[in-house]
Structures are given as C-alpha cells and as structure tokens.
Design an enzyme around this catalytic site. Sequence first.
Site, mmCIF file in Angstrom:
data_model
loop_
_atom_site.group_PDB
_atom_site.id
_atom_site.type_symbol
_atom_site.label_atom_id
_atom_site.label_comp_id
_atom_site.label_asym_id
_atom_site.label_seq_id
_atom_site.Cartn_x
_atom_site.Cartn_y
_atom_site.Cartn_z
ATOM 1 N N ARG A 164 66.239 32.166 194.397
ATOM 2 C CA ARG A 164 66.766 33.222 195.289
ATOM 3 C C ARG A 164 65.631 33.866 196.109
ATOM 4 N NH1 ARG A 164 70.507 31.002 193.322
ATOM 5 N NH2 ARG A 164 72.509 31.898 192.686
ATOM 6 N N SER A 250 75.914 38.329 192.951
ATOM 7 C CA SER A 250 75.100 38.769 191.809
ATOM 8 C C SER A 250 74.142 39.848 192.282
ATOM 9 C CB SER A 250 74.273 37.612 191.268
ATOM 10 O OG SER A 250 75.092 36.583 190.806
ATOM 11 N N GLU A 350 68.751 41.319 193.483
ATOM 12 C CA GLU A 350 68.788 40.132 194.339
ATOM 13 C C GLU A 350 68.975 40.503 195.820
ATOM 14 O OE1 GLU A 350 71.913 36.959 194.895
ATOM 15 O OE2 GLU A 350 71.052 36.301 193.003
HETATM 16 N N1 EPU Z 1 78.111 36.595 180.944
HETATM 17 C C1 EPU Z 1 78.575 37.536 180.075
HETATM 18 N N2 EPU Z 1 79.106 38.697 180.567
HETATM 19 C C2 EPU Z 1 79.166 38.945 181.887
HETATM 20 C C3 EPU Z 1 78.684 37.995 182.800
HETATM 21 C C4 EPU Z 1 78.149 36.808 182.312
HETATM 22 O O1 EPU Z 1 78.530 37.339 178.870
HETATM 23 O O2 EPU Z 1 79.663 40.014 182.243
HETATM 24 C C5 EPU Z 1 77.594 35.334 180.446
HETATM 25 C C6 EPU Z 1 78.599 34.207 180.762
HETATM 26 O O3 EPU Z 1 79.566 34.084 179.776
HETATM 27 C C7 EPU Z 1 77.703 32.998 180.823
HETATM 28 C C8 EPU Z 1 76.393 33.559 181.352
HETATM 29 O O4 EPU Z 1 76.421 34.964 181.141
HETATM 30 O O5 EPU Z 1 77.485 32.456 179.553
HETATM 31 C C9 EPU Z 1 76.135 33.225 182.797
HETATM 32 O O6 EPU Z 1 77.201 33.710 183.617
HETATM 33 P P1 EPU Z 1 77.769 32.879 184.865
HETATM 34 O O7 EPU Z 1 78.027 31.471 184.468
HETATM 35 O O8 EPU Z 1 78.889 33.640 185.460
HETATM 36 O O9 EPU Z 1 76.568 32.780 185.890
HETATM 37 P P2 EPU Z 1 75.440 33.845 186.290
HETATM 38 O O10 EPU Z 1 74.160 33.404 185.677
HETATM 39 O O11 EPU Z 1 75.903 35.218 186.002
HETATM 40 C C10 EPU Z 1 74.617 32.559 188.416
HETATM 41 C C11 EPU Z 1 74.279 32.926 189.831
HETATM 42 C C12 EPU Z 1 75.552 32.978 190.681
HETATM 43 C C13 EPU Z 1 76.199 31.602 190.635
HETATM 44 C C14 EPU Z 1 76.503 31.242 189.180
HETATM 45 C C15 EPU Z 1 76.999 29.824 189.054
HETATM 46 C C16 EPU Z 1 72.270 34.288 189.789
HETATM 47 C C17 EPU Z 1 71.711 35.667 189.867
HETATM 48 N N3 EPU Z 1 73.600 34.207 189.866
HETATM 49 O O12 EPU Z 1 75.383 33.622 187.875
HETATM 50 O O13 EPU Z 1 75.165 33.243 192.021
HETATM 51 O O14 EPU Z 1 77.409 31.575 191.390
HETATM 52 O O15 EPU Z 1 75.288 31.318 188.383
HETATM 53 O O16 EPU Z 1 75.949 28.922 189.334
HETATM 54 O O17 EPU Z 1 71.529 33.322 189.677
HETATM 55 C C18 EPU Z 1 74.771 35.000 193.579
HETATM 56 O O18 EPU Z 1 73.591 34.677 193.547
HETATM 57 O O19 EPU Z 1 75.188 35.943 194.296
HETATM 58 C C19 EPU Z 1 75.717 34.306 192.710
HETATM 59 C C20 EPU Z 1 76.990 34.675 192.598
#
Ligand code: EPU
Length: 354
Positions: A164, A250, A350
Amino acid sequence: MLVERNVPLQAHNTFGISAKALQLVRVRSESDIGSLLADPQLRDTQKFVLGGGSNIVLTGDLKALVLKVELKGMRLVEETEKAWIIEAAAGEDWHEFVQWTLDNRWPGLENMALIPGSVGASPVQNIGAYGVELQDRFDALDAIDLATGNTFTLDAAQCAFGYRDSIFKHGPGQTVGASRSMGLAGRALITRVRFRLAKAWKPVLGYLDLEKKITETGINQPSAHQIFEWVCAIRRAKLPDPVVIGNAGSFFKNPTVTPEQCADIIARDPKVVHYLLDDGRIKLAAGWLIDACGWKGKSVGNAAVYEKQALVLVNKGGRENPCTGGEVMTLAKAIQTSVYERFGILLEPEPVVV
Ligand code: EPU
C-alpha cells in the site's frame, strides 16, 4: 481551463465528508496542465491531485489548488507472444476498467475487482486484494511533473512499490524504498497506467475466502470471470459500498512483526490471525486486533467502526449529517492507543489525511 472556486467535495470523497476546494481545476486533457503552468499565479501554487477520492480523509477545506483528474480512455497498446499490454487513462474508474479487460478476454486483474477509486490512484497506494497487488500486473505509467510541465515514464522499480505504498505517497523531501528516489506526492500527476497481462494466465486462489468459494461451489478450475464474480460477492458481503455507507476501505495497514513479537502475542492471545511472509516476518490481521479490542460498532460523533469488518471506518451520518475528518481521526487515534496498549503494536493509517 476553468478555475472553479469553493467547490463542494462531498461527492468527490468516498467517506462523504463535507469540505470545499477553494480552487479546483478539472484536468480533461494534458493540455490543461500546460495552460495551468503557463499561468503565472497558478504555476507556483501548491497543488493537490484528486482521483476517485477513495483513499483520503478530509480534515478541512483544501487550500491547495485541487487538480481533479478526469482523463479518459482505455486501449490495447500491444500484443506480444507472451502478454497483452493494456493502458487506461488516470480518470477511468478502476472497477469499470477491470470489467472491460475481462470482457475483452484479457485476464489478470480479476482479484482486484470492485476496489473503489480511479486508475490513476491505483499505483499511488499499490492497491491489492485477494492475493494480487497492482505491482504484480504493472508495466509502466506516464506522468507530468507539475513543477516543470515535462512528461515522464516510470517503470515498477522507479515507482518504489511497497505494501500500500509508492513514491507518490511521499513528499519531495523524503527518499522512498530501496531506490532512494525523492517522493513525488504533490509533484507529479499520473496521466496513464499500463498493465502487462500474461497470456499464460494462472488463477490466484490461495486466499482463504476464495478457497471457501471453491469448496462451496465445487468449481476447482474457475475462469477469470468466475473469480471476478466471487471477489465481487465476497467484497459485497464484507465491505460497505461507499455509495451507501461512506468509507475509505481498510483504514489501517496490516502490521508486520518479528517471529519473537508474534510468539509473545500468541502466548497471550492464541487466536491472533497471522500469516508467515516470504522474508520470515509475520503479518498480523489489523482487523482482528481492532476487533479483539472490542471496537466493532463503536463511534466518535458520526464516525464509526464498521460492524462487519473492524478495519473499516465508516460515515454513519450519511450525506445529510456526515462525520467530520476530525471525528474520523479522533476515532482512529483511540483505536491506535487501545491496540498499542493491549498488543504493543502501533497501527499505521492507510488513507492520506489532508
Ligand atoms: N478479522 C476479524 N475481525 C474483523 C476483521 C477481520 O477477526 O473485524 C479477521 C478475519 O476473520 C480474517 C483476517 O482478520 O481472518 C483478515 O481479514 P480480511 O480477510 O477481511 O482481510 P484484511 O486483512 O482485513 C486485506 C486488505 C483489503 C483487501 C483484503 C482482501 C489491507 C489493509 N487490507 O484486508 O484491502 O480487500 O485483505 O485481500 O491490506 C483496502 O486496502 O482498502 C482493502 C479493503
């Protein structure tokens, strides 16, 4: 070229925060930049480049001259034995561009479907989702130096892409990444981005949510179009549509820690979601850390933590009674403090705060 004054920006930032641009120019052709730089008053004014407004928090009226990028056009530049080189102008909508490439049977961008924002903003923060980052498909970009009016082209190495992150997120006083180049924030306006889409297409399915779709549907060898549909469905279920509930995706980056730090956290919180990276460090799910601190649904004024994904901050006041950038930042700071106190990790925002 028309300089508009006191332009409301609520419709131009996906949070839906109410603020004004004191001066705004719509950039519809590259010659608009030439006219702008020929104007003795505007030439030396500080500038702020606005794309789709999907990754910014406005904390007040913008005093810099806002350049709203509305350059349009998409084309196949070249077809080689191994790849298609596709180009889109900076003002194109990212998701519509992804859809257009798939309609033309040029696969490769499907995992990044439905990411809000413009094509020009996509390299700025090296957007990524479901196992693919922009830098994996990037060829080169064209930009204009706002100080001199000169056009230039950057390849991936020159963009100094990180997680990012890129050279466009850092100010001219800062060196960026291994390239040690000077930052280009506020200095360059991206006009076109080119992508190299390999003909030897391979689906990227390693992400847990996509693996679940394979199990649910029994489709083991999905087409690019199928992956596109799955990604759209996953995002719609988890992430708020900015047209309905204002947000900037995010709000924090997923932090990385050493194996020792991670072992320490696991000892206290065995359920912490973590992934091993190629370099031996460990990435933690910021959403999980925030959720574990009990933030889901909490708010400061009309800025709130999204109930279904704790990593996303939302504007719960809608267009009528929107949150302020100050409320968003107060909430963000409170989250940072509580995650730091419990896990010893400082989350890094971010979006760009302006
Ligand atoms: N989780 C929780 N509680 C929450 C949110 C997440 O327990 O409230 C856990 C989920 O269950 C999962 C883990 O955290 O095991 C990761 O969550 P998720 O798969 O939703 O992905 P993320 O790491 O939160 C990242 C990117 C997103 C992207 C998704 C899918 C970043 C900062 N964010 O989110 O990107 O869509 O992976 O690849 O890297 C963005 O950058 O704006 C964005 C939406």
